[in-house]
Design a protein around this motif. Structure first.
Motif, PDB file in Angstrom:
ATOM      1  N   GLN A 105     -23.929 -12.636  57.471  1.00 31.41           N
ATOM      2  CA  GLN A 105     -24.628 -13.056  58.690  1.00 31.41           C
ATOM      3  C   GLN A 105     -23.844 -14.157  59.380  1.00 31.41           C
ATOM      4  N   THR A 106     -23.936 -14.209  60.688  1.00 29.55           N
ATOM      5  CA  THR A 106     -23.265 -15.243  61.470  1.00 29.55           C
ATOM      6  C   THR A 106     -24.254 -16.347  61.830  1.00 29.55           C
ATOM      7  N   SER A 107     -23.689 -17.481  62.229  1.00 32.26           N
ATOM      8  CA  SER A 107     -24.521 -18.638  62.587  1.00 32.26           C
ATOM      9  C   SER A 107     -24.916 -18.596  64.067  1.00 32.26           C
ATOM     10  N   LYS A 108     -26.127 -19.058  64.319  1.00 32.89           N
ATOM     11  CA  LYS A 108     -26.621 -19.145  65.696  1.00 32.89           C
ATOM     12  C   LYS A 108     -27.605 -20.300  65.771  1.00 32.89           C
ATOM     13  N   VAL A 109     -27.401 -21.212  66.734  1.00 28.26           N
ATOM     14  CA  VAL A 109     -28.282 -22.383  66.859  1.00 28.26           C
ATOM     15  C   VAL A 109     -28.758 -22.529  68.285  1.00 28.26           C
ATOM     16  N   ALA A 110     -29.925 -23.150  68.413  1.00 28.95           N
ATOM     17  CA  ALA A 110     -30.471 -23.523  69.720  1.00 28.95           C
ATOM     18  C   ALA A 110     -30.465 -25.043  69.792  1.00 28.95           C
ATOM     19  N   LEU A 111     -29.685 -25.589  70.743  1.00 27.55           N
ATOM     20  CA  LEU A 111     -29.624 -27.042  70.879  1.00 27.55           C
ATOM     21  C   LEU A 111     -30.885 -27.550  71.563  1.00 27.55           C
ATOM     22  N   GLN A 184     -18.122 -15.488  63.458  1.00 25.17           N
ATOM     23  CA  GLN A 184     -17.548 -15.759  62.140  1.00 25.17           C
ATOM     24  C   GLN A 184     -18.664 -15.810  61.107  1.00 25.17           C
ATOM     25  N   SER A 185     -18.756 -14.767  60.302  1.00 23.92           N
ATOM     26  CA  SER A 185     -19.834 -14.682  59.317  1.00 23.92           C
ATOM     27  C   SER A 185     -19.417 -15.335  58.004  1.00 23.92           C
ATOM     28  N   GLY A 186     -20.390 -15.485  57.099  1.00 21.39           N
ATOM     29  CA  GLY A 186     -20.104 -16.028  55.777  1.00 21.39           C
ATOM     30  C   GLY A 186     -20.744 -17.387  55.546  1.00 21.39           C
ATOM     31  N   THR A 187     -21.085 -17.634  54.287  1.00 20.04           N
ATOM     32  CA  THR A 187     -21.695 -18.906  53.905  1.00 20.04           C
ATOM     33  C   THR A 187     -20.745 -20.065  54.210  1.00 20.04           C
ATOM     34  N   GLY A 188     -21.287 -21.116  54.798  1.00 18.06           N
ATOM     35  CA  GLY A 188     -20.485 -22.289  55.141  1.00 18.06           C
ATOM     36  C   GLY A 188     -19.930 -22.256  56.538  1.00 18.06           C
ATOM     37  N   ASN A 189     -20.097 -21.160  57.238  1.00 17.04           N
ATOM     38  CA  ASN A 189     -19.589 -21.053  58.608  1.00 17.04           C
ATOM     39  C   ASN A 189     -20.713 -21.300  59.617  1.00 17.04           C
ATOM     40  N   PRO A 212     -29.765 -28.343  58.928  1.00 20.01           N
ATOM     41  CA  PRO A 212     -30.112 -28.717  57.549  1.00 20.01           C
ATOM     42  C   PRO A 212     -29.560 -27.682  56.577  1.00 20.01           C
ATOM     43  N   ALA A 213     -29.399 -28.083  55.345  1.00 20.11           N
ATOM     44  CA  ALA A 213     -28.909 -27.147  54.332  1.00 20.11           C
ATOM     45  C   ALA A 213     -29.885 -25.971  54.198  1.00 20.11           C
ATOM     46  N   PRO A 214     -29.377 -24.748  54.103  1.00 23.15           N
ATOM     47  CA  PRO A 214     -30.279 -23.593  54.008  1.00 23.15           C
ATOM     48  C   PRO A 214     -30.961 -23.526  52.648  1.00 23.15           C
ATOM     49  N   ASP A 215     -32.128 -22.886  52.617  1.00 23.42           N
ATOM     50  CA  ASP A 215     -32.788 -22.664  51.333  1.00 23.42           C
ATOM     51  C   ASP A 215     -32.174 -21.430  50.669  1.00 23.42           C
ATOM     52  N   PRO A 228     -41.438 -29.089  70.587  1.00 21.51           N
ATOM     53  CA  PRO A 228     -40.927 -27.746  70.868  1.00 21.51           C
ATOM     54  C   PRO A 228     -39.531 -27.735  71.479  1.00 21.51           C
ATOM     55  N   MET A 229     -39.078 -28.903  71.963  1.00 26.14           N
ATOM     56  CA  MET A 229     -37.742 -28.943  72.575  1.00 26.14           C
ATOM     57  C   MET A 229     -36.666 -29.369  71.576  1.00 26.14           C
ATOM     58  N   ALA A 230     -37.034 -29.559  70.302  1.00 27.05           N
ATOM     59  CA  ALA A 230     -36.068 -30.000  69.293  1.00 27.05           C
ATOM     60  C   ALA A 230     -35.103 -28.870  68.948  1.00 27.05           C
ATOM     61  N   ALA A 231     -33.860 -29.223  68.577  1.00 30.88           N
ATOM     62  CA  ALA A 231     -32.852 -28.241  68.171  1.00 30.88           C
ATOM     63  C   ALA A 231     -33.278 -27.554  66.876  1.00 30.88           C
ATOM     64  N   ARG A 232     -32.801 -26.347  66.680  1.00 36.63           N
ATOM     65  CA  ARG A 232     -33.140 -25.645  65.446  1.00 36.63           C
ATOM     66  C   ARG A 232     -32.095 -24.573  65.150  1.00 36.63           C
ATOM     67  N   THR A 233     -32.084 -24.107  63.899  1.00 37.87           N
ATOM     68  CA  THR A 233     -31.161 -23.053  63.462  1.00 37.87           C
ATOM     69  C   THR A 233     -31.853 -21.695  63.589  1.00 37.87           C
ATOM     70  N   ILE A 234     -31.266 -20.834  64.376  1.00 38.07           N
ATOM     71  CA  ILE A 234     -31.821 -19.492  64.539  1.00 38.07           C
ATOM     72  C   ILE A 234     -31.390 -18.601  63.372  1.00 38.07           C
ATOM     73  N   SER A 235     -30.143 -18.721  62.945  1.00 37.25           N
ATOM     74  CA  SER A 235     -29.668 -17.978  61.771  1.00 37.25           C
ATOM     75  C   SER A 235     -28.516 -18.748  61.128  1.00 37.25           C
ATOM     76  N   TYR A 236     -28.477 -18.700  59.801  1.00 41.15           N
ATOM     77  CA  TYR A 236     -27.400 -19.342  59.048  1.00 41.15           C
ATOM     78  C   TYR A 236     -26.280 -18.331  58.786  1.00 41.15           C
ATOM     79  N   GLY A 237     -25.055 -18.852  58.704  1.00 37.39           N
ATOM     80  CA  GLY A 237     -23.963 -18.011  58.219  1.00 37.39           C
ATOM     81  C   GLY A 237     -24.137 -17.791  56.726  1.00 37.39           C
ATOM     82  N   GLN A 238     -24.027 -16.547  56.286  1.00 38.86           N
ATOM     83  CA  GLN A 238     -24.172 -16.283  54.860  1.00 38.86           C
ATOM     84  C   GLN A 238     -23.312 -15.102  54.442  1.00 38.86           C
ATOM     85  N   ASP A 239     -23.006 -15.057  53.144  1.00 38.76           N
ATOM     86  CA  ASP A 239     -22.197 -13.979  52.590  1.00 38.76           C
ATOM     87  C   ASP A 239     -23.046 -12.746  52.327  1.00 38.76           C
ATOM     88  N   ALA A 240     -22.373 -11.596  52.352  1.00 41.23           N
ATOM     89  CA  ALA A 240     -23.010 -10.363  51.894  1.00 41.23           C
ATOM     90  C   ALA A 240     -23.104 -10.422  50.370  1.00 41.23           C
TER      91      ALA A 240
END
Length: 489
Positions: A105-111, A184-189, A212-215, A228-240
């Protein structure tokens, strides 16, 4: 030179007489040249069709005489919706069990949201990090709105796979947010943003974000109802996460090409929770590319049959108007080149070579029919492909294989300067000779016509003079004394 219709002195149709004599002189030679041109053109066209058919057949021979065709491997997935698979010549035939737990999975954030995407946020520098990749964006006066920052990120991040977009909450509670996405997919990205502002504090500083660190399940951060206007992580980068024959494997991408030599696995979706809990696996099979070899064999048979059809149409004799009609011979009936070629091909097809059990085409299930074409026994061919794949390779390919031997019979006819090219050149020379002979015939006939008109015109003038003299003498004699004219009563 031309006559004047009916001769003045003789009253003869000089034009008609000369034309008849000229036509009679030209007709035999003209008919001969027409017959020669028609026969030569027909042979020229027939040899062109024959050569084209041989070239197509030769292409099929060369395609089948390719050892790489027998080195190819086919790979199949038990569930193509879970993963697809391909294999190359390095792959070893075998069966594997695959389990797919997670996709890369790739990373995606909302500022953090801002009230107005066109408003000035202040100048400074944004540093965007995606794993080991870093992107620096200078925010200058006049280009410090959310919209301008989005455009700058898209321009600078194009090569590194980082893109930005703006999403606006229509209710206004979440404001307008800058959404950053990475390929760029993968854990840590994971995407993080740091800000150095020229003014402190400034709205630009509010765009800084460190996820924040993913669970354990890489769960996206939820919307904070209190902010509701705070930044958040939509998806974390992770390995298959997957397992092949029980061996667990992690991959930063969904394409795994280094787990099984010569095999590339592309993950499409993870298995259901029920399948994972029950340790249900998906089959992956690697085998020789028998279907590819069979397909090429069918192309060879089709090309041979097409060539035979062309040869038959060029060498047959048909009767025009039924059984009692006149026979009409095709362009290459009795042609020595065609006869010798077909004899050589048939002899080679019947020439038994190779090892026991596979010496001629019939041993593969490819047999010759009464009309000379080839037909495939699919069941028998499938058995050969299954049980004698390597033996089939040796029978068909290589310097002494059937395809090379057949090509050796075709090549003298199709190669540059070969039999058919030499014959075609000779026919072209014949057609050029016909044109030259027609020009010579035209010159000779023109000279003959001129001579005949000269002779007939001279004759007509002489007859006219003699007729005038005769009339004069008749008149003079009739006026002599003692002569009684016949027209007097």
């Amino acid at each position: 030179m031309q006559g004047l219709g009916n001769g003045i002195g003789s009253g003869l149709d000089i034009n008609g007489i000369v034309k008849a004599l000229v036509d009679a002189e030209a007709a035999p030679k003209s008919a001969q040249l027409n017959r020669l041109e028609k026969a030569t053109t027909a042979k020229f066209s027939g040899l062109g069709q024959f050569r084209s058919a041989l070239s197509e057949f030769q292409t099929a021979l060369k395609d089948l005489n390719d050892p790489a065709l027998f080195q190819k491997r086919s790979a199949t997935s038990g569930k193509p919706d879970i993963f697809s698979v391909t294999a190359d010549a390095k792959a070893t035939a075998g069966n594997f069990n695959v389990q797919v737990f997670k996709l890369a999975q790739t990373s995606k954030v909302a500022l953090a949201g801002v009230a107005d995407p066109a408003a000035e946020l202040g100048t400074g520098k944004l540093t965007i990090n995606v794993g080991d990749t870093q992107l620096n964006i200078d925010v200058t006066e006049g280009n410090d709105s959310l919209t301008a920052i989005r455009d700058a990120v898209n321009a600078a991040g194009k090569e590194s796979g980082l893109s930005a977009s703006i999403v606006t909450d229509p209710n206004g509670a979440g404001g307008s947010r800058l959404i950053l996405s990475s390929t760029q997919s993968g854990t840590g990205n994971d995407i993080s943003v740091s800000v150095v502002s020229d003014d402190d504090p400034s709205a630009l500083s509010g765009l800084a974000y460190t996820p924040p660190a993913p669970d354990a399940d890489f769960t996206p951060t939820p919307v904070d109802p209190t902010d509701p206007m705070a930044a958040r992580t939509i998806s974390y980068g992770q390995d298959a996460q997957l397992a092949i024959d029980g061996i667990k494997i992690s991959s930063a991408t969904n394409t795994i090409s280094d787990a099984i030599e010569g095999v590339s696995i592309t993950l499409k979706s993870k298995q259901s929770k029920e399948d994972i809990d029950s340790q249900t696996s998906v089959s992956l099979a690697v085998a020789e590319d028998r279907a590819g070899v069979k397909s090429q064999l069918k192309k060879f048979v089709d090309a041979y049959n097409k060539m035979m059809g062309t040869v038959t149409s060029l060498t047959k004799v048909t009767k025009v108007g039924g059984e009692d009609g006149e026979p009409l011979a095709a362009a290459l009936v009795g042609d020595a080149s065609v006869r010798s070629f077909m004899s050589a091909i048939r002899n080679e097809l019947g020439n038994a070579q190779g090892t026991d059990g596979m010496r001629i085409l019939a041993d593969l299930g490819i047999s010759t029919q009464r009309d000379g074409t080839l037909a495939i026994d699919d069941e028998r061919l499938d058995t050969v492909l299954k049980d004698n794949f390597e033996q089939l390779n040796g029978f068909l390919t290589g310097d002494n294989g059937l395809m090379a031997r057949l090509n050796g019979k075709v090549d003298p006819y199709t190669q540059t300067g070969g039999i058919l090219e030499s014959r075609t050149t000779a026919l072209q020379n014949t057609l050029s000779s016909v044109d030259d002979q027609r020009e010579q015939l035209t010159l000779r006939i023109d000279k003959l016509e001129a001579r005949l008109f000269s002779q007939f015109n001279a004759m007509d003038a002489l007859v006219g003079q003699l007729s005038g003299t005769s009339d004069y003498l008749s008149g003079a004699l009739s006026n002599l004394p003692g002569v009684v004219r016949q027209d007097r009563n």
